[in-house]
Design an enzyme around this catalytic site. Structure first.
Site, short mmCIF file in Angstrom:
data_model
loop_
_atom_site.label_atom_id
_atom_site.label_comp_id
_atom_site.label_asym_id
_atom_site.label_seq_id
_atom_site.Cartn_x
_atom_site.Cartn_y
_atom_site.Cartn_z
N GLY A 1 -37.41 10.99 -12.29
CA GLY A 1 -37.35 11.64 -13.57
C GLY A 1 -37.18 13.08 -12.55
N HIS A 2 -37.75 13.40 -11.90
CA HIS A 2 -37.80 14.81 -10.73
C HIS A 2 -36.95 14.59 -10.09
CE1 HIS A 2 -42.70 14.50 -11.53
NE2 HIS A 2 -41.53 16.35 -11.82
N SER B 1 -43.50 9.46 -16.03
CA SER B 1 -44.19 10.77 -16.97
C SER B 1 -45.33 10.44 -15.50
CB SER B 1 -44.71 10.40 -18.44
OG SER B 1 -46.36 11.51 -17.70
N SER B 2 -45.80 11.80 -14.69
CA SER B 2 -46.74 11.61 -13.98
C SER B 2 -47.88 11.02 -14.84
CB SER B 2 -46.72 12.85 -13.44
OG SER B 2 -46.17 13.62 -12.75
N ARG B 3 -48.28 11.18 -15.91
CA ARG B 3 -49.32 11.29 -16.83
C ARG B 3 -49.28 8.92 -17.17
NH1 ARG B 3 -49.22 16.45 -18.65
NH2 ARG B 3 -50.95 16.92 -18.69
N ASN C 1 -46.71 15.17 -8.40
CA ASN C 1 -46.72 13.89 -7.88
C ASN C 1 -44.91 13.04 -8.80
OD1 ASN C 1 -47.83 11.70 -10.51
ND2 ASN C 1 -47.82 11.52 -8.15
N GLN D 1 -40.31 22.07 -24.01
CA GLN D 1 -40.42 22.97 -23.13
C GLN D 1 -39.52 23.61 -22.82
OE1 GLN D 1 -43.18 22.41 -19.56
NE2 GLN D 1 -41.21 21.66 -18.76
N LYS E 1 -37.25 15.29 -21.64
CA LYS E 1 -37.97 14.76 -22.13
C LYS E 1 -39.70 15.43 -22.07
CE LYS E 1 -42.64 12.98 -19.60
NZ LYS E 1 -43.10 14.16 -20.46
N HIS F 1 -41.76 11.18 -9.90
CA HIS F 1 -41.29 9.84 -9.70
C HIS F 1 -39.10 10.27 -10.08
CE1 HIS F 1 -40.80 11.71 -13.70
NE2 HIS F 1 -42.38 12.39 -13.15
O1 PAF Z 1 -42.83 20.28 -16.66
C1 PAF Z 1 -43.64 20.55 -16.00
O2 PAF Z 1 -43.32 20.21 -13.97
C2 PAF Z 1 -43.71 21.73 -15.17
O3 PAF Z 1 -44.28 22.44 -16.76
C3 PAF Z 1 -43.21 22.83 -15.43
C4 PAF Z 1 -42.18 23.35 -15.85
C5 PAF Z 1 -42.88 23.28 -14.04
C6 PAF Z 1 -43.93 24.09 -15.17
O4 PAF Z 1 -45.71 24.48 -14.26
#
Ligand code: PAF
Length: 282
Positions: free
Chosen positions: A36-37, A187-189, A32, A155, A151, A34
């Site tokens: 950002g990716h 964000s995807s959300r 999904n 993590q 973001k 966007h």
């Molecule tokens: O940030 C994410 O999209 C996920 O947490 C990741 C790093 C791909 C792990 O599933």
């Protein structure tokens, strides 16, 4: 751009790239995609010759009452965004490929310290799921570098510590948050938000900016600042999960001598949980 679904195909494609002397970058995602990716892929193309992305909605990092089933799956649109951004290889394993013995039998990677509190406090087990899947993916791809968005600041800290603690030979890069025209962190959300909620959503970032400005102006009465933050967010329709000021390098609570800080928050708009953060120097 080739799309491969299993480990054998992935390893064959990576071996070919390696035999051509290519430096490999890896961008793991849950799809999904966007802007950002896309920024992660673009940064990757600047630092490596061969960019691998993965799309896997990892069940191990979702809690029982979370959005695993409704998480958007948009493979065809994702493939064209990746291709356009310069990705060379896409890995789209299924759960059987990633967890052949089932999740209950999977060895779990647990990163102490940085996984607790913040999102780790609200989402028990989440960072074990993230660390486990990222460890597996890094072992499968064996990239020179891997890129993650800032973001998901906690993590990123969890992944950095895992890579250090497990002596993994990969360099981790954090890429700054990409925001929409009104400041909302992509964000995807965000796609879960109604039109009314979407209009209210930039308040999260605006309220963080207001706290940051007060801290930069010398305020240190954090409890009062965070109370005001909660009141302002509630006025915009949010329900606060947490807001905290941490040392940006250690992710420990900010000390008087911390110079690089990160202000992190999570809050709900209806049932959608949004997170955001601001990194700043004092
Ligand atoms: O940030 C994410 O999209 C996920 O947490 C990741 C790093 C791909 C792990 O599933």
């Amino acid at each position: 751009m080739n799309t491969v679904k299993n480990l054998q195909q992935l390893r064959a494609a990576i071996s070919r790239a390696r035999s051509e002397g290519k430096r490999i970058a890896f961008v793991p995602t849950m799809g999904n995609l966007h802007a950002g990716h896309v920024a992660l892929i673009q940064h990757a193309t600047e630092r490596a010759d061969f960019v691998v992305a993965s799309i896997f909605v990892n069940p191990l990092q979702f809690g029982a009452n979370e959005d695993l089933d409704s998480y958007p799956r948009t493979l065809v649109a994702d493939q064209s965004k990746l291709l356009e951004a310069g990705c060379n290889l896409l890995f789209t394993p299924d759960a059987q490929e990633m967890y052949p013995q089932g999740m209950a039998q999977q060895t779990i990677v647990s990163v102490p310290g940085v996984s607790t509190g913040l999102c780790g406090g609200s989402r028990p087990g989440h960072f074990d799921g993230v660390a486990t899947i990222v460890c597996k993916l890094l072992n499968m791809v064996q990239p020179d570098i891997a890129l993650f968005g800032e973001k998901d600041f906690q993590q990123l800290a969890v992944i950095r510590k895992m890579v250090t603690d497990l002596n993994m030979q990969v360099q981790i890069f954090g890429v700054p948050i990409v925001r929409d025209h009104d400041g909302l962190a992509l964000s995807s959300r965000n796609g879960y938000l109604s039109a009314q909620q979407r209009a209210a959503a930039p308040a999260l970032q605006q309220c963080l900016q207001a706290v940051k400005a007060q801290i930069k102006n010398g305020r240190r009465d954090y409890a009062m600042l965070f109370e005001q933050f909660d009141t302002d967010l509630q006025a915009a329709g949010f329900r606060l999960d947490y807001v905290e000021l941490r040392d940006a390098l250690s992710l420990q609570p900010a000390e008087v001598d911390s110079t690089q800080l990160v202000l992190l928050a999570a809050a709900y708009l209806g049932s959608t949980r949004l997170i955001d953060n601001l990194i700043f120097d004092l």
